[in-house]
Design a protein around this motif. Structure first.
Motif, PDB file in Angstrom:
ATOM      1  N   THR A  65       0.824  -1.206   0.000  1.00  0.00           N
ATOM      2  CA  THR A  65       0.000   0.000   0.000  1.00  0.00           C
ATOM      3  C   THR A  65       0.857   1.255   0.000  1.00  0.00           C
ATOM      4  O   THR A  65       0.608   2.198  -0.748  1.00  0.00           O
ATOM      5  CB  THR A  65      -0.938  -0.003   1.220  1.00  0.00           C
ATOM      6  N   SER A  66       1.897   1.282   0.847  1.00  0.00           N
ATOM      7  CA  SER A  66       2.760   2.468   0.905  1.00  0.00           C
ATOM      8  C   SER A  66       3.518   2.648  -0.402  1.00  0.00           C
ATOM      9  O   SER A  66       3.754   3.775  -0.841  1.00  0.00           O
ATOM     10  CB  SER A  66       3.741   2.355   2.071  1.00  0.00           C
ATOM     11  N   GLN A  67       3.907   1.541  -1.041  1.00  0.00           N
ATOM     12  CA  GLN A  67       4.597   1.640  -2.323  1.00  0.00           C
ATOM     13  C   GLN A  67       3.674   2.215  -3.393  1.00  0.00           C
ATOM     14  O   GLN A  67       4.105   3.021  -4.225  1.00  0.00           O
ATOM     15  CB  GLN A  67       5.103   0.257  -2.756  1.00  0.00           C
ATOM     16  N   VAL A  68       2.409   1.807  -3.373  1.00  0.00           N
ATOM     17  CA  VAL A  68       1.447   2.349  -4.336  1.00  0.00           C
ATOM     18  C   VAL A  68       1.270   3.844  -4.111  1.00  0.00           C
ATOM     19  O   VAL A  68       1.254   4.633  -5.065  1.00  0.00           O
ATOM     20  CB  VAL A  68       0.091   1.613  -4.236  1.00  0.00           C
ATOM     21  N   PHE A  69       1.157   4.257  -2.856  1.00  0.00           N
ATOM     22  CA  PHE A  69       0.982   5.686  -2.564  1.00  0.00           C
ATOM     23  C   PHE A  69       2.197   6.478  -3.021  1.00  0.00           C
ATOM     24  O   PHE A  69       2.073   7.579  -3.563  1.00  0.00           O
ATOM     25  CB  PHE A  69       0.748   5.896  -1.074  1.00  0.00           C
ATOM     26  N   SER A  70       3.394   5.930  -2.798  1.00  0.00           N
ATOM     27  CA  SER A  70       4.624   6.613  -3.217  1.00  0.00           C
ATOM     28  C   SER A  70       4.679   6.746  -4.734  1.00  0.00           C
ATOM     29  O   SER A  70       5.034   7.801  -5.265  1.00  0.00           O
ATOM     30  CB  SER A  70       5.838   5.840  -2.705  1.00  0.00           C
ATOM     31  N   GLN A  87       1.652  -1.197 -20.361  1.00  0.00           N
ATOM     32  CA  GLN A  87       1.936   0.228 -20.561  1.00  0.00           C
ATOM     33  C   GLN A  87       1.180   1.105 -19.568  1.00  0.00           C
ATOM     34  O   GLN A  87       1.731   2.083 -19.035  1.00  0.00           O
ATOM     35  CB  GLN A  87       1.592   0.639 -21.991  1.00  0.00           C
ATOM     36  N   ILE A  88      -0.085   0.782 -19.314  1.00  0.00           N
ATOM     37  CA  ILE A  88      -0.870   1.580 -18.377  1.00  0.00           C
ATOM     38  C   ILE A  88      -0.265   1.520 -16.985  1.00  0.00           C
ATOM     39  O   ILE A  88      -0.039   2.555 -16.332  1.00  0.00           O
ATOM     40  CB  ILE A  88      -2.340   1.116 -18.346  1.00  0.00           C
ATOM     41  N   LEU A  89       0.046   0.317 -16.525  1.00  0.00           N
ATOM     42  CA  LEU A  89       0.573   0.174 -15.169  1.00  0.00           C
ATOM     43  C   LEU A  89       1.986   0.726 -15.051  1.00  0.00           C
ATOM     44  O   LEU A  89       2.337   1.358 -14.049  1.00  0.00           O
ATOM     45  CB  LEU A  89       0.516  -1.301 -14.743  1.00  0.00           C
ATOM     46  N   GLN A  90       2.813   0.508 -16.080  1.00  0.00           N
ATOM     47  CA  GLN A  90       4.150   1.097 -16.043  1.00  0.00           C
ATOM     48  C   GLN A  90       4.089   2.617 -16.142  1.00  0.00           C
ATOM     49  O   GLN A  90       4.895   3.315 -15.522  1.00  0.00           O
ATOM     50  CB  GLN A  90       5.016   0.518 -17.173  1.00  0.00           C
ATOM     51  N   MET A 129       5.781  -6.067  -8.047  1.00  0.00           N
ATOM     52  CA  MET A 129       4.522  -5.929  -7.308  1.00  0.00           C
ATOM     53  C   MET A 129       3.400  -6.596  -8.091  1.00  0.00           C
ATOM     54  O   MET A 129       3.153  -6.246  -9.235  1.00  0.00           O
ATOM     55  CB  MET A 129       4.203  -4.446  -7.082  1.00  0.00           C
ATOM     56  N   PRO A 130       2.718  -7.563  -7.498  1.00  0.00           N
ATOM     57  CA  PRO A 130       1.617  -8.221  -8.217  1.00  0.00           C
ATOM     58  C   PRO A 130       0.489  -7.242  -8.510  1.00  0.00           C
ATOM     59  O   PRO A 130       0.246  -6.310  -7.732  1.00  0.00           O
ATOM     60  CB  PRO A 130       1.170  -9.325  -7.259  1.00  0.00           C
ATOM     61  N   GLU A 131      -0.188  -7.462  -9.628  1.00  0.00           N
ATOM     62  CA  GLU A 131      -1.271  -6.571 -10.025  1.00  0.00           C
ATOM     63  C   GLU A 131      -2.357  -6.500  -8.958  1.00  0.00           C
ATOM     64  O   GLU A 131      -2.933  -5.439  -8.704  1.00  0.00           O
ATOM     65  CB  GLU A 131      -1.868  -7.017 -11.357  1.00  0.00           C
ATOM     66  N   GLN A 159      -5.720  -3.610  -4.826  1.00  0.00           N
ATOM     67  CA  GLN A 159      -6.138  -3.622  -3.421  1.00  0.00           C
ATOM     68  C   GLN A 159      -5.729  -2.326  -2.722  1.00  0.00           C
ATOM     69  O   GLN A 159      -6.444  -1.815  -1.861  1.00  0.00           O
ATOM     70  CB  GLN A 159      -5.536  -4.834  -2.710  1.00  0.00           C
ATOM     71  N   ALA A 160      -4.553  -1.787  -3.098  1.00  0.00           N
ATOM     72  CA  ALA A 160      -4.112  -0.517  -2.506  1.00  0.00           C
ATOM     73  C   ALA A 160      -5.023   0.625  -2.938  1.00  0.00           C
ATOM     74  O   ALA A 160      -5.373   1.486  -2.128  1.00  0.00           O
ATOM     75  CB  ALA A 160      -2.667  -0.233  -2.907  1.00  0.00           C
ATOM     76  N   PHE A 161      -5.411   0.637  -4.226  1.00  0.00           N
ATOM     77  CA  PHE A 161      -6.360   1.654  -4.678  1.00  0.00           C
ATOM     78  C   PHE A 161      -7.701   1.491  -3.969  1.00  0.00           C
ATOM     79  O   PHE A 161      -8.348   2.485  -3.603  1.00  0.00           O
ATOM     80  CB  PHE A 161      -6.547   1.576  -6.196  1.00  0.00           C
ATOM     81  N   GLN A 162      -8.118   0.250  -3.776  1.00  0.00           N
ATOM     82  CA  GLN A 162      -9.369  -0.004  -3.059  1.00  0.00           C
ATOM     83  C   GLN A 162      -9.298   0.570  -1.647  1.00  0.00           C
ATOM     84  O   GLN A 162     -10.230   1.247  -1.181  1.00  0.00           O
ATOM     85  CB  GLN A 162      -9.643  -1.505  -3.001  1.00  0.00           C
ATOM     86  N   HIS A 163      -8.181   0.346  -0.970  1.00  0.00           N
ATOM     87  CA  HIS A 163      -7.986   0.859   0.387  1.00  0.00           C
ATOM     88  C   HIS A 163      -8.003   2.384   0.394  1.00  0.00           C
ATOM     89  O   HIS A 163      -8.648   3.015   1.243  1.00  0.00           O
ATOM     90  CB  HIS A 163      -6.653   0.337   0.932  1.00  0.00           C
TER      91      HIS A 163
END
Length: 418
Positions: free
Chosen positions: A42-47, A94-97, A106-108, A113-117
């Motif tokens: 989650t913190s990696q997604v936010f960063s 391409q979208i995720l990168q 990081m698994p998709e 799940q991080a966006f959901q949170h």
């Protein structure tokens, strides 16, 4: 195979009025979820969301130099992540990168799940903050969607899905614009100017923000006509709000800028960042998640005399011309693979529109006398204080405290240009 065009619209409306009525309640502590700890998915997604926000900001500045910039990086990144649920092969990668994610590290599933949170935490009701974040899919009645895609956008992104008659593009356009206007409380109007005849889907993401300052301004102290430097030589006149208070403030010697934190009630804060004269470009190039972390460490509460313009700005962007430069190009051409959405036709993005609106002003005068007294005492008899005047180009960030998510990001180049 008949070609169909899929249109994605990213929509945001924001209202951040500065009330002079002090809050009568204790500020909400916000969502019950704790701030993400370091090195969790989650913190990696936010960063990465923060770094995406600054990379997109730099692209928008290149496209419209010397103009106001304002957008919701959260709105855009959430919409793209949601869209990736229906993308396949290189289009998905391409979208995720482009958002800053590497699927080998990081698994998709962790990304979604991080966006959901994040989105769930922002939707927790607060008495002191009106923050509305949402997504909706307008889908052609005849389009048969993949069940997994529908289930995931509803479960992970809490998106609504509306069956829509696109046979009349004008009727569909009016319905979508009406929905956007309602969800943004009239702030974003007539977003969609036209729809192409082959449109089969429109994705709308909207965000509405309205809050009171924790330490409000008194409109009696607003100077009606103060100079604001635009560029190097031009000066315009703006109303300039004014107060003396204790705020978190710091100076970044590396980037030669001053950072002021002003809190809203309801777990949200604003960063006003004033670069040294002629240092805006240097500041813009250095913006990153690490920069924000460093600022958080150097800010200290102190007495500050603040001058901030009262202003309204808005900005519109055609992201289909910008996202390909950030590595997301297949989605907009014949190589697009959205077979995760439907297998009954070829889909590609034809448009990605984003519009953001911001108001910073005083509203209400109920407690003006108390605020006025406080200002007089502190400015004359209180401790010595620093003075900071936002009377030239500055950056503005609206940040959710619990998640550190940047809700809005912008540059005020000319506060008289709405």
């Amino acid at each position: 195979m008949v070609s169909s065009l899929y249109q994605l619209f990213l929509v945001v409306g924001v209202c951040a009025p500065v009330y002079c009525v002090p809050p009568s309640r204790v500020p909400s502590k916000g969502p019950p979820c704790p701030s993400p700890t370091r090195n969790t998915p989650t913190s990696q997604v936010f960063s990465r969301n923060t770094n995406f926000a600054f990379r997109l900001y730099r692209r928008l500045v290149l496209k419209t130099p010397d103009q106001n910039v304002f957008f919701s990086p959260l709105s855009i990144s959430a919409s793209l992540a949601m869209l990736s649920l229906g993308a396949r092969s290189g289009t998905k990668t391409q979208i995720l990168q482009g958002l800053g994610f590497n699927l080998t590290h990081m698994p998709e599933s962790a990304i979604h799940q991080a966006f959901q949170h994040l989105l769930h935490s922002l939707r927790v009701p607060s008495k002191d903050l009106d923050l509305r974040v949402g997504s909706v899919l307008f889908i052609k009645k005849e389009l048969r969607l993949q069940t997994d895609f529908l289930d995931n956008v509803k479960r992970l992104y809490e998106s609504k899905v509306f069956s829509t008659d696109f046979s009349s593009t004008s009727t569909a356009r009016k319905r979508i614009n009406s929905y956007v206007e309602k969800e943004t409380k009239g702030k974003v109007v007539d977003l969609i100017q036209d729809l192409e005849p082959l449109t089969v889907m429109v994705l709308v993401n909207h965000i509405f923000f309205k809050a009171k300052w924790e330490k409000p301004f008194n409109p009696d102290y607003t100077r009606k006509s103060s100079p604001f430097l635009v560029g190097q030589r031009t000066t315009v006149k703006v109303p300039m709000m004014h107060q003396v208070e204790q705020f978190a403030f710091g100076v970044d010697p590396e980037l030669n800028c001053s950072v002021l934190q002003m809190d809203y009630t309801g777990n949200t804060m604003a960063f006003f960042v004033l670069p040294g004269q002629g240092k805006m470009r240097q500041l813009e190039q250095a913006l990153s998640a690490g920069t924000l972390s460093r600022w958080s460490l150097l800010l200290r509460k102190r007495w500050i005399e603040v001058f901030i313009p009262k202003f309204s700005i808005s900005a519109s962007y055609d992201l289909e011309t910008i996202l390909p430069k950030m590595g997301i190009w297949d989605a907009f051409n014949e190589n697009a693979d959205f077979s995760g959405i439907t297998k009954t036709g070829f889909l590609q993005l034809s448009k990605a529109a984003h519009k953001a609106v911001l108001d910073v002003s005083e509203e209400g005068t109920e407690a003006a006398a108390a605020t006025a007294t406080k200002l007089i005492v502190r400015s004359k008899d209180g401790p010595s204080h620093m003075v900071i005047r936002f009377n030239r180009s500055f950056l503005l960030l609206l940040i959710n405290k619990a998640t550190k998510a940047i809700l809005f990001l912008g540059k005020v180049e000319n506060p008289t240009k709405s």
